[in-house]
Each structure stands twice: as structure tokens, then as C-alpha cells.
Enzyme design. Structure first.
Site, PDB file in Angstrom:
ATOM      1  N   GLU A   1       6.353  -4.145  11.595  1.00  0.00           N
ATOM      2  CA  GLU A   1       5.078  -3.211  11.494  1.00  0.00           C
ATOM      3  C   GLU A   1       3.950  -4.051  10.736  1.00  0.00           C
ATOM      4  O   GLU A   1       4.058  -4.320   9.689  1.00  0.00           O
ATOM      5  CB  GLU A   1       5.450  -1.981  10.902  1.00  0.00           C
TER       6      GLU A   1
ATOM      7  N   ASN B   1       0.907  -1.329  -0.251  1.00  0.00           N
ATOM      8  CA  ASN B   1       0.079   0.011  -0.126  1.00  0.00           C
ATOM      9  C   ASN B   1       0.874   1.205  -0.064  1.00  0.00           C
ATOM     10  O   ASN B   1       0.318   2.374  -0.325  1.00  0.00           O
ATOM     11  CB  ASN B   1      -1.102  -0.081   1.355  1.00  0.00           C
TER      12      ASN B   1
ATOM     13  N   CYS C   1      -2.686   0.695   7.193  1.00  0.00           N
ATOM     14  CA  CYS C   1      -2.463   0.094   8.365  1.00  0.00           C
ATOM     15  C   CYS C   1      -3.224   0.661   9.455  1.00  0.00           C
ATOM     16  O   CYS C   1      -3.809   0.275  10.333  1.00  0.00           O
ATOM     17  CB  CYS C   1      -1.339  -0.510   8.819  1.00  0.00           C
TER      18      CYS C   1
END
Ligand code: NAP
Ligand code: G3P
Length: 483
Positions: free
Chosen positions: A258, A162, A292
């Protein structure tokens, strides 16, 4: 617009400083989420090519680390300039490859150049320290300790689809500034953007072998990369499932993960509703919620829930829906499988009697923004990360109930708290188990020099420019024993 298949580019991998076709003779077609056709091909590199790339990185890293910080920084500053000079071309690649609006894609490239420049400056000002001390109490030794940063060796950087440029450079830049070699594995859908990013780095004259770009499906080459004995540190950004898998394969090397999120917006009855609505809209729906840090559930005090739902409905129905070429907010999701997953969450909620306020409309992998009210704990959408434009509203009676629901999530990336009483907001924020809590603002990673971390299933370790340099280096202590 993408050209027809015969003119499609087959991109090469960047191996030991050269652009090469893989000896596998296998390429991967990169599908555009909104053009719904291939826009190019990338190499599926082999395990032997991974071995060679890692070996070359170890060799080149030695002299790379001997350069001064300002010498290494000069390469990265040039890289930043090259990115900006090629921002239109790179932004077009991002748009076509991951379906991000052109304006957002261009912002991502410029943001990345800023991140790289900031990384150079940050590294230049990490001076280490000196300490004075005796040996053990009463010892006759006078000691001076000199503490510097030393590179770890070769860093494996794995990035998600993304933010194919920003979340790649946020690993590559600190790794290089710390004096490491780098093996960069982009998301498959994100590889062309990653290649263009590395083309810009190659133009700086980066010494050959310091960095290699190994394209290939994570499901095919990922394990081999992660388990490779020549990797000294892994910086990974992606889904929690992948992160968990990866953390089981690695042993005794530093790891920064992450991962996914299910960021809640906690809206108290005294919230400034204008601020809450604006933040939730932007936080939940930009890039179709494929962030996210997107707001992925709203825990709203029942006293103001009707007002909030009405206002969100009205704003959602104004959202632009369509092609990233028109900079629509709601764009086709990354692929059909992701759209199927989001739809399944909506269907599950409606089957369990959630209220459809607006949305639940789909064309192929384009999901219309969907607002679900009266969502209850038995519904999957209350807990699972959709990575799509669906927002569940959960009504609560108190801050305590909101905090309990927020903390019961397996995730802990970010959260937003909306209240006009700063003491109340701070009190709630301190009780929410998340890496970052935003007060009266949307959940977001930026600015890139802030620490960025997830707790629980949302990650391990800390990103953000300063912390990334620290995580990709170690202390080197030298002690002078004076007479
Ligand atoms: P993903 O499917 O987990 O993939 C992330 C990266 O891991 C890709 O490069 C992927 O390669 C690679 N990979 C897959 N299997 C692997 C394996 N066995 N070993 C090594 N690497 C492997 O995630 P995504 O779909 O790209 O991104 C969406 C997810 O990432 C969401 O959950 C989102 O919340 C999370 N995310 C988190 C952050 C954050 O900063 N916390 C930021 C962005 C996204 P392939 O593409 O070839 O499969
Ligand atoms: O999902 C990518 C994550 O890093 C979000 O970045 O700046 O949109 O919050 P940002």
C-alpha cells in the site's frame, strides 16, 4: 508533556514473547515533531535477534494455527478491549511521536479496536466451500472437493509513521486470525506507539513467540527482514520508493504493497460547491495532509474555478495551525526533511509562475496551509506527492481533460469526482485509473472493511479486512474420491 531526558523511557523490543533490550546495546532516540526533542528510545535489534524471532514464530505458529478460529479470536477481542482501556496513554504516544492531534489519535485507537473485532468476526464467517465433480469428462471418479483457508506461515508486517497503530493492526490482526506467526516492524517514528499497541496484545496472554516486534531503522534492518528466507508473506505500507525497492528484493512470496498517492479531486462545473469545498478541505488538510489518501491536487472546470479558489482560500485561512495538543488541523510535519521537501515543491511552483493564493509560510517543520492556483504541468507539485499541506489547483476545460491529467499520474490510489449528475460522475469515475473513486466525497481509506488498494505506483494487492485475511492465507483443497 514529555519528561526531561534523564527520565525518558528506553523501550524494549518484544522478542519471542519477552520484552528485551537488544544485544546491540544500541538505541534509537525518537524525536517528537512538535516538542522538537527526544521523547524516548527504542532498541535497534540485530540480525541475530531477527533470526531468533523468525525461528520462534515458525515454531509457535504451528500450535497457534491448531487453535480454533474462536480461540484465536478470543485473544484478539481481549486485545481490542486492552487498546480501548489504554486509549488515552496510546493516543498520547501517537500525538507526541507523530504529531497527530490528540482527538484524531484517540479516534485512531478506537478505530483500531473496531478493526480488530471486525477481523475476528470476518474470519469466523469465512467458511470455505465444498465442490462436487467428476474427473475428466466420462471419468468414473466421483469427487468431493473441500476448500478451506490455511495460514502462510510467518508474515512480515511493516507499517508507516502516519497511522502507527491502525495501519499496523490492519496487518497484524488478519495475519494472526489466519493462523500465522508475525514479525512486526513499525516505522521508527511510530515505534513507541507500536510498542504500546503490542503491550496491549501481550496482556492478552498471547502464546510466546507467535509475534515479535523488531524495532530498528528500515535503512539498517529492513533489507535483512525483507530478504529473510523465514518470511512467507510481506504486508507493507509506506512510500512508493520504498515499496519499489522492497518488491525487487523479494521472490516467490506473496506481497501486498500500500504505497503513495497523488489523489485528484475532479470538480465539474455542475458540482455542489458546498460539498466539494467541505470534502476538499478535509481531504487535503487533515493531519497536515499526511495521509496517503489526502487530496493532493484539484482538477477543476475553469467555469467554476474562481468560485472554488475563493471559497477554499476563505476556509484555509480559518484552519487551526499549531500544536497537536490543541488538536490543530495543521501541525508540524513529521520531520524537518519532510518540511524541506514540501517547501521545495512550493518554491518550484512559484518560480514557474503559479499563483500563491494563501500560505507559503513556515516555522521550522510547521508549514502553513498553502493554496497554489494556475498550476501547470511543468510544475513538480502537479505530479509529486508532498505529504504536506499544499494544494495545487489545475484548471481544465472538460471532463476529458481532467481524466487525462488524472490518469497521466504514476499514482492510482484514490480520486474524488464532484458532480450533481450521478450518470456523469459514474462515467468519469469509471475512466479514472485508481483503486477507489469517491463520488461527492473526500478520498479516504475507511471504513476499514472496504477493499483498499492502489494501482500503478500506489500499490499491489488489496487490503481491507476480508482481503487482508485472504492475502495472508491460502486455499487448502482436500478431495474425497468416492467409489
Ligand atoms: P516509508 O519511509 O516508506 O517507511 C514505511 C516503512 O518502511 C517504515 O516502517 C520504514 O522504516 C520501513 N522501511 C524503510 N526502508 C525500508 C527497507 N529498505 N526495507 C524494509 N522496510 C523499510 O514511508 P513513511 O514515511 O513511513 O510513510 C509515508 C509514505 O507512506 C507516503 O508516501 C504515504 O503515501 C505512504 N502511505 C501509504 C499508505 C497506504 O495505505 N497506501 C498509508 C500510509 C502511508 P523506518 O521508519 O525505520 O524508515
Ligand atoms: O495514509 C493512511 C491512509 O490509510 C489514510 O487513511 O482513513 O485517513 O483515509 P484514512
Amino acid at each position: 508533556m514529555a519528561s526531561n531526558v534523564s527520565e525518558l523511557t528506553t523501550y524494549k523490543a518484544y522478542l519471542q514473547g519477552e520484552w528485551k533490550k537488544s544485544s546491540s546495546d544500541e538505541t534509537i532516540a525518537i524525536q517528537s515533531p512538535y516538542l522538537r526533542k527526544a521523547i524516548g528510545y527504542v532498541q535497534a535489534v540485530t540480525q541475530d535477534e531477527v533470526d531468533e524471532a523468525i525461528k520462534a514464530a515458525h515454531k509457535a505458529q504451528k500450535s497457534w494455527a491448531e487453535l480454533s478460529l474462536s480461540e484465536r479470536g478470543a485473544y484478539l477481542d481481549k486485545w481490542a478491549d486492552e487498546l480501548v482501556n489504554n486509549s488515552e496513554d496510546i493516543a498520547t504516544a501517537i500525538m507526541q511521536e507523530v504529531g497527530k492531534g490528540f482527538k484524531d489519535a484517540k479516534k485512531e485507537v478506537v478505530r483500531t479496536a473496531d478493526l480488530i473485532r471486525y477481523t475476528v468476526q470476518e474470519a469466523l464467517h469465512m467458511h470455505g466451500e465444498s465442490l462436487r465433480g467428476e474427473g475428466f469428462p466420462g471419468g468414473d471418479q466421483k469427487k468431493i472437493g473441500i476448500v478451506e483457508r490455511a495460514p502462510l506461515g510467518v508474515v512480515l508486517a511493516i507499517s508507516p509513521f502516519n497511522y502507527p497503530v491502525n495501519l499496523a493492526a490492519s496487518k497484524v490482526a488478519p495475519a494472526l486470525m489466519a493462523g500465522n506467526g508475525v514479525i512486526f516492524k513499525p516505522a521508527t517514528q511510530g515505534s513507541i506507539s507500536g510498542i504500546k499497541m503490542i503491550q496491549a496484545l501481550d496482556k492478552t496472554g498471547l502464546p510466546k513467540g507467535v509475534l515479535s516486534l523488531t524495532t530498528g531503522r528500515g535503512s539498517v534492518i529492513g533489507d535483512y527482514l525483507v530478504e529473510h528466507k523465514g518470511i512467507d508473506m510481506i504486508s507493507f505500507t509506506g512510500g512508493s520508493g520504498t515499496g519499489r525497492h522492497l518488491s525487487k528484493q523479494t521472490a516467490m512470496i506473496p506481497l501486498v504493497l500500500e504505497l503513495g498517492g497523488k489523489d485528484p479531486a475532479l470538480v465539474a462545473e455542475d458540482a455542489d460547491m458546498d460539498v466539494a469545498v467541505k470534502s476538499i478541505m478535509n481531504g487535503a488538510f487533515s493531519y497536515s495532509g499526511q495521509r496517503c489518501t489526502a487530496i493532493k491536487r484539484v482538477l477543476v472546470n475553469e467555469k467554476v474555478a474562481d468560485e472554488l479558489v475563493d471559497r477554499l482560500k476563505s476556509e484555509i485561512e480559518k484552519l487551526t495551525v499549531g500544536s497537536p495538543e490543541e488538536d490543530s488541523t495543521i501541525v508540524p510535519l513529521i520531520d524537518d526533511k519532510s518540511a524541506d521537501f514540501v517547501q521545495s515543491l512550493i518554491d518550484d511552483a512559484l518560480n514557474k509562475k503559479a499563483t500563491l493564493v494563501t500560505g507559503n509560510k513556515r516555522q521550522d517543520n510547521l508549514i502553513y496551509p498553502t493554496l497554489l492556483d494556475h498550476v501547470t504541468e511543468d510544475m513538480d507539485v502537479a505530479w509529486i506527492e508532498p505529504f504536506g499541506p499544499v494544494l495545487p489547483i489545475i484548471r481544465v476545460k472538460s471532463d476529458e481533460e481532467a481524466i487525462e491529467l488524472a490518469n497521466r499520474s504514476e499514482f492510482g490510489l484514490q480520486a474524488s469526482v464532484f458532480s450533481q449528475d450521478i450518470d456523469r460522475a459514474l462515467d468519469v469515475a469509471r475512466q479514472v485509473e485508481a483503486g477507489t473513486v469517491q463520488i461527492n466525497g473526500r478520498t479516504e481509506r475507511g471504513p476499514d472493511h472496504f477493499p483498499f488498494l492502489g494501482v500503478k505506483a500506489s500499490g499491489m494487492g488489496v487490503q481491507g479486512i476480508h482481503h487482508s485475511i485472504l492475502s495472508m492465507s491460502r486455499e487448502r483443497v482436500t478431495v474425497l474420491n468416492l467409489k
